[in-house]
Scaffold this motif. Structure first.
Motif, short mmCIF file in Angstrom:
data_model
loop_
_atom_site.label_atom_id
_atom_site.label_comp_id
_atom_site.label_asym_id
_atom_site.label_seq_id
_atom_site.Cartn_x
_atom_site.Cartn_y
_atom_site.Cartn_z
N GLN A 73 14.15 6.89 -28.48
CA GLN A 73 13.93 6.87 -29.92
C GLN A 73 13.33 5.54 -30.37
O GLN A 73 12.42 5.50 -31.20
CB GLN A 73 15.24 7.13 -30.66
CG GLN A 73 15.06 7.24 -32.16
CD GLN A 73 16.33 7.69 -32.86
OE1 GLN A 73 17.25 8.21 -32.24
NE2 GLN A 73 16.39 7.50 -34.16
N GLU A 74 13.82 4.45 -29.81
CA GLU A 74 13.27 3.13 -30.15
C GLU A 74 11.83 3.01 -29.66
O GLU A 74 10.97 2.45 -30.35
CB GLU A 74 14.16 2.04 -29.55
CG GLU A 74 15.54 1.98 -30.20
CD GLU A 74 16.55 1.17 -29.40
OE1 GLU A 74 17.49 0.65 -30.03
OE2 GLU A 74 16.42 1.07 -28.16
N PHE A 75 11.55 3.54 -28.48
CA PHE A 75 10.20 3.52 -27.91
C PHE A 75 9.23 4.32 -28.77
O PHE A 75 8.10 3.88 -29.02
CB PHE A 75 10.25 4.11 -26.49
CG PHE A 75 8.92 4.42 -25.89
CD1 PHE A 75 8.05 3.41 -25.50
CD2 PHE A 75 8.52 5.73 -25.71
CE1 PHE A 75 6.82 3.70 -24.94
CE2 PHE A 75 7.30 6.04 -25.15
CZ PHE A 75 6.44 5.02 -24.76
N VAL A 76 9.66 5.46 -29.27
CA VAL A 76 8.79 6.29 -30.12
C VAL A 76 8.40 5.53 -31.38
O VAL A 76 7.28 5.68 -31.87
CB VAL A 76 9.47 7.65 -30.43
CG1 VAL A 76 8.72 8.40 -31.52
CG2 VAL A 76 9.56 8.49 -29.17
N GLY A 77 9.28 4.68 -31.88
CA GLY A 77 8.94 3.85 -33.03
C GLY A 77 7.73 2.96 -32.75
O GLY A 77 6.86 2.79 -33.61
N LEU A 78 7.67 2.38 -31.56
CA LEU A 78 6.52 1.55 -31.17
C LEU A 78 5.26 2.39 -31.12
O LEU A 78 4.22 2.00 -31.67
CB LEU A 78 6.76 0.90 -29.81
CG LEU A 78 5.55 0.21 -29.17
CD1 LEU A 78 5.16 -1.03 -29.97
CD2 LEU A 78 5.84 -0.14 -27.72
N LEU A 82 1.92 1.93 -33.48
CA LEU A 82 0.60 1.70 -32.90
C LEU A 82 -0.38 2.81 -33.29
O LEU A 82 -1.55 2.54 -33.54
CB LEU A 82 0.69 1.59 -31.38
CG LEU A 82 1.30 0.32 -30.84
CD1 LEU A 82 1.51 0.42 -29.34
CD2 LEU A 82 0.41 -0.88 -31.17
N THR A 83 0.11 4.03 -33.36
CA THR A 83 -0.74 5.16 -33.75
C THR A 83 -1.21 5.00 -35.19
O THR A 83 -2.38 5.23 -35.50
CB THR A 83 0.02 6.49 -33.56
OG1 THR A 83 0.44 6.58 -32.19
CG2 THR A 83 -0.85 7.69 -33.89
N VAL A 84 -0.31 4.60 -36.07
CA VAL A 84 -0.67 4.37 -37.47
C VAL A 84 -1.71 3.24 -37.56
O VAL A 84 -2.70 3.35 -38.28
CB VAL A 84 0.58 4.04 -38.32
CG1 VAL A 84 0.20 3.52 -39.69
CG2 VAL A 84 1.46 5.28 -38.44
N ALA A 85 -1.49 2.17 -36.81
CA ALA A 85 -2.43 1.04 -36.83
C ALA A 85 -3.80 1.46 -36.32
O ALA A 85 -4.82 1.08 -36.91
CB ALA A 85 -1.88 -0.11 -35.98
N CYS A 86 -3.84 2.26 -35.28
CA CYS A 86 -5.12 2.75 -34.75
C CYS A 86 -5.81 3.64 -35.77
O CYS A 86 -7.02 3.54 -35.98
CB CYS A 86 -4.92 3.51 -33.45
SG CYS A 86 -4.49 2.46 -32.07
N ASN A 87 -5.05 4.50 -36.42
CA ASN A 87 -5.62 5.37 -37.44
C ASN A 87 -6.22 4.55 -38.58
O ASN A 87 -7.33 4.83 -39.05
CB ASN A 87 -4.56 6.33 -37.97
CG ASN A 87 -5.13 7.30 -38.97
OD1 ASN A 87 -6.07 8.04 -38.68
ND2 ASN A 87 -4.56 7.32 -40.16
N GLU A 88 -5.50 3.52 -39.02
CA GLU A 88 -6.00 2.66 -40.09
C GLU A 88 -7.27 1.94 -39.67
O GLU A 88 -8.21 1.81 -40.45
CB GLU A 88 -4.93 1.65 -40.52
CG GLU A 88 -3.73 2.28 -41.20
CD GLU A 88 -4.09 3.08 -42.45
OE1 GLU A 88 -4.90 2.59 -43.26
OE2 GLU A 88 -3.56 4.19 -42.60
#
Length: 95
Positions: A73-78, A82-88
């Protein structure tokens, strides 16, 4: 790489378990396991995955319950961050 969401979920689980359990609990990442995952899987997204200070900082930020390891669960947060940052990045790059 998977072309669908279900495949992406399976890939995420597979990558986590590829690195977890090499030392300690098979359902968590130790600092060394996290370092190897970051270096091998996300090296081009992160600055300094070989730098002990960078790995230590990421470990502290991910380890929500402060048990010294990173669970799935903690790993999925990372990965989500990162996915949000890449999308932005791609949104701003195409503007």
């Amino acid at each position: 790489m998977s072309a669908n969401l279900k495949g992406a979920m399976v890939d995420l689980i597979d990558v986590f378990h590829k690195y977890s359990g090499k030392e300690g609990d098979k359902y968590t990442l130790t600092k060394l396991e996290l370092k190897n995952l970051l270096k091998n899987e996300l090296g081009e997204f992160l600055e300094g995955p070989n730098d002990a200070c960078v790995v230590e900082k990421i470990m502290r930020e991910l380890d929500d319950n402060k048990d010294g390891v990173v669970d799935f669960q903690e790993f999925v947060g990372l990965v989500a961050a990162l996915t949000v940052a890449c999308n932005e990045f791609f949104k701003s790059d195409s503007s």
